[in-house]
Scaffold this motif. Structure first.
Motif, PDB file in Angstrom:
ATOM      1  N   ASP A   1       9.572   1.187  38.323  1.00  0.00           N
ATOM      2  CA  ASP A   1      10.798   1.970  38.206  1.00  0.00           C
ATOM      3  C   ASP A   1      10.885   2.506  36.776  1.00  0.00           C
ATOM      4  O   ASP A   1      11.053   1.735  35.826  1.00  0.00           O
ATOM      5  CB  ASP A   1      12.010   1.093  38.519  1.00  0.00           C
ATOM      6  CG  ASP A   1      13.321   1.879  38.566  1.00  0.00           C
ATOM      7  OD1 ASP A   1      13.415   2.931  37.900  1.00  0.00           O
ATOM      8  OD2 ASP A   1      14.252   1.429  39.255  1.00  0.00           O
ATOM      9  N   VAL A   2      10.755   3.812  36.635  1.00  0.00           N
ATOM     10  CA  VAL A   2      10.766   4.433  35.307  1.00  0.00           C
ATOM     11  C   VAL A   2      12.042   5.249  35.080  1.00  0.00           C
ATOM     12  O   VAL A   2      12.092   6.097  34.195  1.00  0.00           O
ATOM     13  CB  VAL A   2       9.512   5.319  35.095  1.00  0.00           C
ATOM     14  CG1 VAL A   2       8.252   4.469  35.139  1.00  0.00           C
ATOM     15  CG2 VAL A   2       9.452   6.444  36.126  1.00  0.00           C
ATOM     16  N   SER A   3      13.065   4.968  35.864  1.00  0.00           N
ATOM     17  CA  SER A   3      14.297   5.769  35.793  1.00  0.00           C
ATOM     18  C   SER A   3      15.034   5.605  34.468  1.00  0.00           C
ATOM     19  O   SER A   3      15.874   6.450  34.131  1.00  0.00           O
ATOM     20  CB  SER A   3      15.224   5.406  36.958  1.00  0.00           C
ATOM     21  OG  SER A   3      15.579   4.034  36.926  1.00  0.00           O
ATOM     22  N   ASN A   4      14.735   4.550  33.715  1.00  0.00           N
ATOM     23  CA  ASN A   4      15.446   4.313  32.453  1.00  0.00           C
ATOM     24  C   ASN A   4      14.700   4.831  31.232  1.00  0.00           C
ATOM     25  O   ASN A   4      15.137   4.595  30.100  1.00  0.00           O
ATOM     26  CB  ASN A   4      15.724   2.819  32.271  1.00  0.00           C
ATOM     27  CG  ASN A   4      16.872   2.350  33.144  1.00  0.00           C
ATOM     28  OD1 ASN A   4      17.720   3.133  33.552  1.00  0.00           O
ATOM     29  ND2 ASN A   4      16.907   1.056  33.435  1.00  0.00           N
ATOM     30  N   VAL A   5      13.554   5.491  31.447  1.00  0.00           N
ATOM     31  CA  VAL A   5      12.791   6.017  30.317  1.00  0.00           C
ATOM     32  C   VAL A   5      12.385   7.465  30.590  1.00  0.00           C
ATOM     33  O   VAL A   5      12.325   7.919  31.727  1.00  0.00           O
ATOM     34  CB  VAL A   5      11.512   5.184  30.031  1.00  0.00           C
ATOM     35  CG1 VAL A   5      11.867   3.765  29.624  1.00  0.00           C
ATOM     36  CG2 VAL A   5      10.562   5.196  31.222  1.00  0.00           C
TER      37      VAL A   5
ATOM     38  N   VAL B   1      14.512  -1.922  25.029  1.00  0.00           N
ATOM     39  CA  VAL B   1      14.467  -2.879  26.133  1.00  0.00           C
ATOM     40  C   VAL B   1      13.799  -2.281  27.359  1.00  0.00           C
ATOM     41  O   VAL B   1      13.037  -2.958  28.067  1.00  0.00           O
ATOM     42  CB  VAL B   1      15.889  -3.395  26.461  1.00  0.00           C
ATOM     43  CG1 VAL B   1      16.808  -2.265  26.943  1.00  0.00           C
ATOM     44  CG2 VAL B   1      15.834  -4.521  27.487  1.00  0.00           C
ATOM     45  N   HIS B   2      14.027  -0.996  27.610  1.00  0.00           N
ATOM     46  CA  HIS B   2      13.454  -0.361  28.795  1.00  0.00           C
ATOM     47  C   HIS B   2      12.006   0.058  28.575  1.00  0.00           C
ATOM     48  O   HIS B   2      11.188   0.007  29.508  1.00  0.00           O
ATOM     49  CB  HIS B   2      14.305   0.834  29.207  1.00  0.00           C
ATOM     50  CG  HIS B   2      15.699   0.445  29.589  1.00  0.00           C
ATOM     51  ND1 HIS B   2      15.975  -0.520  30.536  1.00  0.00           N
ATOM     52  CD2 HIS B   2      16.911   0.872  29.132  1.00  0.00           C
ATOM     53  CE1 HIS B   2      17.274  -0.668  30.660  1.00  0.00           C
ATOM     54  NE2 HIS B   2      17.875   0.157  29.813  1.00  0.00           N
ATOM     55  N   VAL B   3      11.677   0.466  27.363  1.00  0.00           N
ATOM     56  CA  VAL B   3      10.292   0.843  27.074  1.00  0.00           C
ATOM     57  C   VAL B   3       9.371  -0.367  27.250  1.00  0.00           C
ATOM     58  O   VAL B   3       8.319  -0.272  27.895  1.00  0.00           O
ATOM     59  CB  VAL B   3      10.165   1.439  25.658  1.00  0.00           C
ATOM     60  CG1 VAL B   3       8.700   1.577  25.253  1.00  0.00           C
ATOM     61  CG2 VAL B   3      10.859   2.799  25.600  1.00  0.00           C
ATOM     62  N   PHE B   4       9.759  -1.514  26.711  1.00  0.00           N
ATOM     63  CA  PHE B   4       8.928  -2.703  26.859  1.00  0.00           C
ATOM     64  C   PHE B   4       8.902  -3.178  28.312  1.00  0.00           C
ATOM     65  O   PHE B   4       7.858  -3.636  28.798  1.00  0.00           O
ATOM     66  CB  PHE B   4       9.410  -3.811  25.924  1.00  0.00           C
ATOM     67  CG  PHE B   4       8.868  -3.702  24.529  1.00  0.00           C
ATOM     68  CD1 PHE B   4       7.699  -4.359  24.168  1.00  0.00           C
ATOM     69  CD2 PHE B   4       9.506  -2.926  23.573  1.00  0.00           C
ATOM     70  CE1 PHE B   4       7.180  -4.251  22.881  1.00  0.00           C
ATOM     71  CE2 PHE B   4       9.001  -2.813  22.288  1.00  0.00           C
ATOM     72  CZ  PHE B   4       7.829  -3.476  21.930  1.00  0.00           C
TER      73      PHE B   4
ATOM     74  N   GLU C   1      20.429  -3.407  31.332  1.00  0.00           N
ATOM     75  CA  GLU C   1      19.879  -4.129  32.476  1.00  0.00           C
ATOM     76  C   GLU C   1      18.545  -3.516  32.876  1.00  0.00           C
ATOM     77  O   GLU C   1      18.465  -2.326  33.192  1.00  0.00           O
ATOM     78  CB  GLU C   1      20.852  -4.066  33.665  1.00  0.00           C
ATOM     79  CG  GLU C   1      20.379  -4.787  34.907  1.00  0.00           C
ATOM     80  CD  GLU C   1      20.388  -6.301  34.777  1.00  0.00           C
ATOM     81  OE1 GLU C   1      19.700  -6.957  35.576  1.00  0.00           O
ATOM     82  OE2 GLU C   1      21.094  -6.815  33.882  1.00  0.00           O
ATOM     83  N   VAL C   2      17.489  -4.330  32.867  1.00  0.00           N
ATOM     84  CA  VAL C   2      16.159  -3.820  33.205  1.00  0.00           C
ATOM     85  C   VAL C   2      16.016  -3.702  34.717  1.00  0.00           C
ATOM     86  O   VAL C   2      16.669  -4.422  35.483  1.00  0.00           O
ATOM     87  CB  VAL C   2      15.043  -4.702  32.624  1.00  0.00           C
ATOM     88  CG1 VAL C   2      15.103  -4.703  31.104  1.00  0.00           C
ATOM     89  CG2 VAL C   2      15.103  -6.118  33.179  1.00  0.00           C
ATOM     90  N   THR C   3      15.141  -2.800  35.135  1.00  0.00           N
ATOM     91  CA  THR C   3      14.985  -2.537  36.567  1.00  0.00           C
ATOM     92  C   THR C   3      13.719  -3.144  37.158  1.00  0.00           C
ATOM     93  O   THR C   3      13.601  -3.250  38.377  1.00  0.00           O
ATOM     94  CB  THR C   3      14.973  -1.019  36.834  1.00  0.00           C
ATOM     95  OG1 THR C   3      13.961  -0.412  36.014  1.00  0.00           O
ATOM     96  CG2 THR C   3      16.325  -0.396  36.497  1.00  0.00           C
ATOM     97  N   ASN C   4      12.767  -3.518  36.319  1.00  0.00           N
ATOM     98  CA  ASN C   4      11.520  -4.112  36.803  1.00  0.00           C
ATOM     99  C   ASN C   4      11.553  -5.605  36.512  1.00  0.00           C
ATOM    100  O   ASN C   4      11.541  -6.007  35.345  1.00  0.00           O
ATOM    101  CB  ASN C   4      10.321  -3.450  36.117  1.00  0.00           C
ATOM    102  CG  ASN C   4      10.263  -1.962  36.418  1.00  0.00           C
ATOM    103  OD1 ASN C   4       9.911  -1.556  37.516  1.00  0.00           O
ATOM    104  ND2 ASN C   4      10.627  -1.138  35.434  1.00  0.00           N
ATOM    105  N   LYS C   5      11.591  -6.414  37.594  1.00  0.00           N
ATOM    106  CA  LYS C   5      11.825  -7.853  37.427  1.00  0.00           C
ATOM    107  C   LYS C   5      10.771  -8.716  38.107  1.00  0.00           C
ATOM    108  O   LYS C   5      11.031  -9.867  38.436  1.00  0.00           O
ATOM    109  CB  LYS C   5      13.217  -8.206  37.946  1.00  0.00           C
ATOM    110  CG  LYS C   5      14.332  -7.458  37.219  1.00  0.00           C
ATOM    111  CD  LYS C   5      15.701  -7.822  37.746  1.00  0.00           C
ATOM    112  CE  LYS C   5      16.796  -7.063  36.994  1.00  0.00           C
ATOM    113  NZ  LYS C   5      18.146  -7.413  37.477  1.00  0.00           N
ATOM    114  N   ASP C   6       9.592  -8.176  38.336  1.00  0.00           N
ATOM    115  CA  ASP C   6       8.504  -8.929  38.949  1.00  0.00           C
ATOM    116  C   ASP C   6       8.074 -10.053  38.008  1.00  0.00           C
ATOM    117  O   ASP C   6       7.664  -9.795  36.876  1.00  0.00           O
ATOM    118  CB  ASP C   6       7.326  -7.982  39.235  1.00  0.00           C
ATOM    119  CG  ASP C   6       6.210  -8.630  40.035  1.00  0.00           C
ATOM    120  OD1 ASP C   6       6.148  -9.874  40.082  1.00  0.00           O
ATOM    121  OD2 ASP C   6       5.396  -7.884  40.610  1.00  0.00           O
TER     122      ASP C   6
END
Length: 196
Positions: A34-38, A54-57, A99-104
């Motif tokens: 999910d790249v919607s935040n960058v 936070v979103h880039v990392f 809030e991050v979107t990638n949580k694997d």
């Protein structure tokens, strides 16, 4: 991060799967993140992602993990940068929450090397030595070497360390920071004992 520092962070990277199916692996890693935040742009050499730190990392880790989950030996090389003069292209993404979107949380051993370049900081070696000590405390330090420091462990611990180091290495006085990163995953040379 201290108040007043430029909130835009960027990461330009190239992903190298050791497989004839490298195109599908790279595209799959990007599509499954999910790249919607960058802000993101891919060309024929590399991909750049930019936005809040936070979103880039988070996106960088997710893309790497998605490529690694194929089981193929994957190499990643890239450069994180913050505080670059005139860096405003991704400012629209600064309105995103934290809030991050990638949580694997899939575990994945990685071996990596990094180098910190605190720009215009006359005490840059103190910054570098401090971050090496932090890596030892966190249990992710591997070895010292010419022009880099080795970091290894689970991908989540490694990226958490890199993000923390990136934050600590910047200051209000010395805002421009560059951090280079090389990573190897699923390499036959790692050995089974390193995956515990």
């Amino acid at each position: 991060m201290e108040c007043g520092l430029s909130p835009i962070v960027g990461f330009r990277f190239s992903l190298h799967p050791m497989s004839n199916e490298f195109v599908s692996i790279i595209k799959g890693a990007l599509q499954n993140t999910d790249v919607s935040n960058v802000w993101m742009h891919t060309d024929d050499v590399s991909t750049v992602i930019r936005g809040k730190q936070v979103h880039v990392f988070n996106v960088a880790k997710s893309i790497t993990l998605n490529a690694a989950k194929t089981g193929v030996h994957v190499a990643l090389s890239g450069t994180f940068s913050a505080g670059c003069p005139g860096d405003t292209t991704a400012d629209v993404y600064l309105d995103k929450g934290d809030e991050v979107t990638n949580k694997d949380e899939t575990n994945q051993y990685v071996s990596s090397q990094f180098a910190l370049y605190p720009m215009n900081n006359p005490n840059y070696m103190d910054v570098i030595y401090r971050e090496i000590e932090h890596a030892k405390v966190k249990g992710v330090f591997n070895e010292s070497m010419h022009y880099a420091s080795g970091i290894h462990g689970d991908i989540h611990d490694v990226f958490a360390y890199y993000e923390a180091a990136f934050s600590r290495a910047r200051s209000e006085e010395h805002k421009h920071l560059v951090m280079t990163l090389s990573m190897s995953i699923n390499s036959p040379s790692h050995g089974d004992d390193l995956h515990a």
